[in-house]
Design a protein around this motif. Sequence first.
Motif, PDB file in Angstrom:
ATOM      1  N   ASP A 155       6.141  -8.845   7.310  1.00 51.35           N
ATOM      2  CA  ASP A 155       7.338  -8.299   7.155  1.00 51.35           C
ATOM      3  C   ASP A 155       8.446  -9.115   7.465  1.00 51.35           C
ATOM      4  O   ASP A 155       8.376  -9.762   8.515  1.00 51.35           O
ATOM      5  N   CYS A 157       6.614 -11.185   2.809  1.00 48.28           N
ATOM      6  CA  CYS A 157       7.180 -10.305   1.837  1.00 48.28           C
ATOM      7  C   CYS A 157       8.656  -9.723   2.297  1.00 48.28           C
ATOM      8  O   CYS A 157       8.762  -9.887   3.622  1.00 48.28           O
ATOM      9  N   HIS A 182       9.284  -4.449   4.085  1.00 47.98           N
ATOM     10  CA  HIS A 182       8.329  -3.786   4.877  1.00 47.98           C
ATOM     11  C   HIS A 182       6.884  -3.963   3.691  1.00 47.98           C
ATOM     12  O   HIS A 182       6.959  -3.474   3.039  1.00 47.98           O
ATOM     13  N   GLY A 183       5.864  -4.256   4.514  1.00 48.94           N
ATOM     14  CA  GLY A 183       4.397  -4.379   3.861  1.00 48.94           C
ATOM     15  C   GLY A 183       3.421  -3.629   4.718  1.00 48.94           C
ATOM     16  O   GLY A 183       3.796  -2.686   5.404  1.00 48.94           O
TER      17      GLY A 183
END
Length: 346
Positions: free
Chosen positions: A16, A29, A32-33
């Motif tokens: 994130d 990324c 948020h992942g």
Amino acid sequence: MKLKSPLYVVWETTLDCNARCIHCYSDACFGHGPDYWSLEEGLELIDQIADAGVLILALSGGELLMRPDWDKLVEHAVDRGLRVTFATNGILVTPDVARRIRELGVFNVSVSLDGASSETHEAIRKVPRIFEKACEAARNLVAAGVRVTINYTPMRPNIHEAPAMIKLAHSLGAEKINLTEYVYTTRGGVDLMPRPEELGDLMEFWTKAGQDWAGKIEVDWHDCRVALLLPEEEADPYKGCGAGYTHCRVTVDHDVTPCVVLPVPAGNLREMSFREIWESAPELHKIRSRDNITSGNCAACEFKSRCGGCRAAAYAWYDDAYAGDPTCWIKPEMDKALKYQESLAT
């Protein structure tokens, strides 16, 4: 000197992030992942690292502070006797957060600044006002009594700002500025890599700057060749590339790799403990011996034992961590690296 455990471990706690850096080594990324490390898994990893005798735990990302439980991870690591550091882009470091970091006993926070001007830094980090926020974060941390390092990664867009970066770091109250060599196993690719002769000129300037700024700010570096530039009495602590020897990385996929920018898995923590991987993984045993460097400029170099070349740079160019180092300015590569240098000149 033989080490029973790494001196420090870089743990990728999340991908994130709230920046879009063009050179991100973890390919984080924006936003948020997935939850790669649950709190329970993270606390268990900290226990394993502490039990293995590691001295320093560097919490990495993404952006650590985007984890809602970041302080729980830090608190547990400090309680286990680890010296905790982490890097941040600064966006979330308010005065309250800075004070919390101090209360938790964090040893050092590295604020990432890749330009001495907002134009340069924001062109690299791709977020409006991130230069202002990074500078403010450094000031907030200093005011809270936290030791601050400014992290600077020289690339083609910002290598010319090296002298100004030292002045900026000093003006912000940082205790240290650290130069980290850009290695193109990362998001940015080969186009961001300075030419070998540019790196050589920069490192000569940087090591001299360490003397010029002594007593004002510590000027430090991560470069395997630096021992070849220093007087003999100062060069002894520097033993070149420490991948898989002085340090390693734990990724969001639970892999252990020899270095932050060398994506060669040595083992996975879902299958083996950290200690088992460190002590028995064939890839780590292999990379610790420079006798395994058998091709390219490093293989025949008289400085192999003191330097060893950057194993990540070799992997990035040749897909072989035991080949020559195409970024070396001391004993340049003469085959494929010529094409690499030509590509940078265009």
